[in-house]
Design an enzyme around this catalytic site. Structure first.
Site, PDB file in Angstrom:
ATOM      1  N   HIS A   1       0.838  -1.207   0.000  1.00  0.00           N
ATOM      2  CA  HIS A   1       0.000   0.000   0.000  1.00  0.00           C
ATOM      3  C   HIS A   1       0.870   1.253   0.000  1.00  0.00           C
ATOM      4  O   HIS A   1       0.623   2.202  -0.764  1.00  0.00           O
ATOM      5  CB  HIS A   1      -0.907  -0.019   1.242  1.00  0.00           C
ATOM      6  CG  HIS A   1      -1.630   1.252   1.509  1.00  0.00           C
ATOM      7  ND1 HIS A   1      -2.945   1.467   1.149  1.00  0.00           N
ATOM      8  CD2 HIS A   1      -1.227   2.405   2.113  1.00  0.00           C
ATOM      9  CE1 HIS A   1      -3.315   2.681   1.516  1.00  0.00           C
ATOM     10  NE2 HIS A   1      -2.288   3.268   2.106  1.00  0.00           N
ATOM     11  N   GLU A   2       1.897   1.267   0.838  1.00  0.00           N
ATOM     12  CA  GLU A   2       2.773   2.445   0.903  1.00  0.00           C
ATOM     13  C   GLU A   2       3.586   2.600  -0.382  1.00  0.00           C
ATOM     14  O   GLU A   2       3.809   3.728  -0.843  1.00  0.00           O
ATOM     15  CB  GLU A   2       3.708   2.332   2.114  1.00  0.00           C
ATOM     16  CG  GLU A   2       2.998   2.325   3.458  1.00  0.00           C
ATOM     17  CD  GLU A   2       2.082   3.520   3.644  1.00  0.00           C
ATOM     18  OE1 GLU A   2       2.381   4.608   3.107  1.00  0.00           O
ATOM     19  OE2 GLU A   2       1.054   3.372   4.322  1.00  0.00           O
TER      20      GLU A   2
ATOM     21  N   HIS B   1       1.472   4.331  -2.879  1.00  0.00           N
ATOM     22  CA  HIS B   1       1.463   5.788  -2.680  1.00  0.00           C
ATOM     23  C   HIS B   1       2.666   6.434  -3.370  1.00  0.00           C
ATOM     24  O   HIS B   1       2.553   7.489  -4.005  1.00  0.00           O
ATOM     25  CB  HIS B   1       1.505   6.116  -1.192  1.00  0.00           C
ATOM     26  CG  HIS B   1       0.168   6.133  -0.526  1.00  0.00           C
ATOM     27  ND1 HIS B   1      -0.925   6.796  -1.041  1.00  0.00           N
ATOM     28  CD2 HIS B   1      -0.257   5.566   0.638  1.00  0.00           C
ATOM     29  CE1 HIS B   1      -1.950   6.647  -0.226  1.00  0.00           C
ATOM     30  NE2 HIS B   1      -1.578   5.902   0.788  1.00  0.00           N
TER      31      HIS B   1
ATOM     32  N   GLU C   1      -6.334   7.137  -0.686  1.00  0.00           N
ATOM     33  CA  GLU C   1      -6.246   5.915   0.117  1.00  0.00           C
ATOM     34  C   GLU C   1      -6.906   4.741  -0.595  1.00  0.00           C
ATOM     35  O   GLU C   1      -6.357   3.634  -0.620  1.00  0.00           O
ATOM     36  CB  GLU C   1      -6.892   6.133   1.493  1.00  0.00           C
ATOM     37  CG  GLU C   1      -6.090   7.002   2.442  1.00  0.00           C
ATOM     38  CD  GLU C   1      -4.693   6.477   2.673  1.00  0.00           C
ATOM     39  OE1 GLU C   1      -4.520   5.266   2.903  1.00  0.00           O
ATOM     40  OE2 GLU C   1      -3.745   7.283   2.631  1.00  0.00           O
TER      41      GLU C   1
END
Length: 285
Positions: free
Chosen positions: A131-132, A135, A207
């Site tokens: 997930h990071e 980003h 998100e």
């Protein structure tokens, strides 16, 4: 593309709001100063936001020999995502969380807290770090840093306007808006609220996109869903220990789950979408 267009428009709205604030306070000259200030802010955020955040949380860079599990997961995900290897950091706090920062994939950093390393399994940690990495890949780290910086400045100027209204204005020519007391009062109330709403809209939309992209990178949407479930529960139970680094309002949007808890009206201003909705979307993939 739809999310990116929406984010671009929201960032433009934040910049425009800062210019309007300058116009209300200082007339045409104030508008020009605010516009120049916005350019300077964006430039400074582009080059230094990552260094500021990592220093704020006393993040410690680790190598493959110092923390083979964490470093190995990030390296594996960088390969899967076809991205440059980011720097890897640990934040010494029992708060279970993680964040990424950096202006682009070539100048990125991924940070995990000691709390999240203790809480999650290897596969769940992989989902979180994917997930990071998403980003970073989508340049959300830069977008959110710029949004937070501009929103913070608007709120600061609005506070000045509040005090200026109390003491009779900033002075200057009425025709240029310098002494518009009603305008200053409205500005002090509306501007920070509008800036916060725009910033939250940017954060929430990014998100969902990072959840989807992160699940695609690690190919384990269920692992990220399970991690979010544990993190939501773990964050609710978290109590600071001696020496823990604490999250701040200005950077709460960077973490994978909201590190600041509240109820009632504060839920209207969450930096993240509801974790339950994120989990449901991931489990439906």
């Amino acid at each position: 593309m739809g999310n990116m267009l929406k984010t671009t428009l929201l960032l433009a709205s934040l910049t425009g709001l800062l210019v309007i604030v300058g116009r209300l306070i200082g007339g045409f000259s104030g508008m020009i100063i605010a516009f120049i200030f916005a350019i300077i802010l964006n430039f400074g955020t582009y080059w230094y936001s990552d260094k500021i955040v990592l220093r704020m949380y006393r993040a410690e860079e680790v190598s493959a020999s110092e923390h083979p599990q964490l470093y190995g997961i990030v390296k594996k995900l960088a390969t899967l995502a076809d991205m440059p290897m980011p720097k890897v950091y640990i934040v010494h706090t029992s708060m279970p969380n993680a964040f990424a920062t950096g202006r682009d994939p070539k100048h990125a950093a991924v940070a995990a807290t000691t709390g999240i390393l203790d809480l999650l399994s290897t596969e769940e940690l992989e989902g979180v770090l994917a997930h990071e990495m998403a980003h970073v890949k989508n340049r959300d780290t830069l977008i959110s840093a710029i949004a937070a910086t501009i929103a913070g400045v608007i709120s600061m100027i609005a506070t000045w306007a509040q005090w200026a209204a109390i003491f009779g204005g900033f002075g200057g020519n009425d025709d240029e808006g310098g002494n518009n007391i009603i305008g200053l009062i409205v500005l002090a109330i509306v501007a920070p609220l509008a800036a916060t709403i725009i910033q939250l809209a940017i954060s929430r939309s990014r998100e969902f996109a990072a959840d989807q992209e992160g699940a695609r990178i690690c190919k384990k949407p269920w692992a990220l869903a399970n991690a979010l479930e544990k993190l939501e529960y773990g964050s609710a139970l978290y109590r600071p220990r001696r020496g823990d680094v604490q999250a701040s309002d200005s950077t709460a949007h960077m973490f994978i789950v909201n590190p600041l808890k509240g109820g009632g009206l504060s839920n209207l201003f969450r930096t993240h979408p509801a974790t339950e909705e994120r989990i449901a979307r991931l489990r439906a993939m």
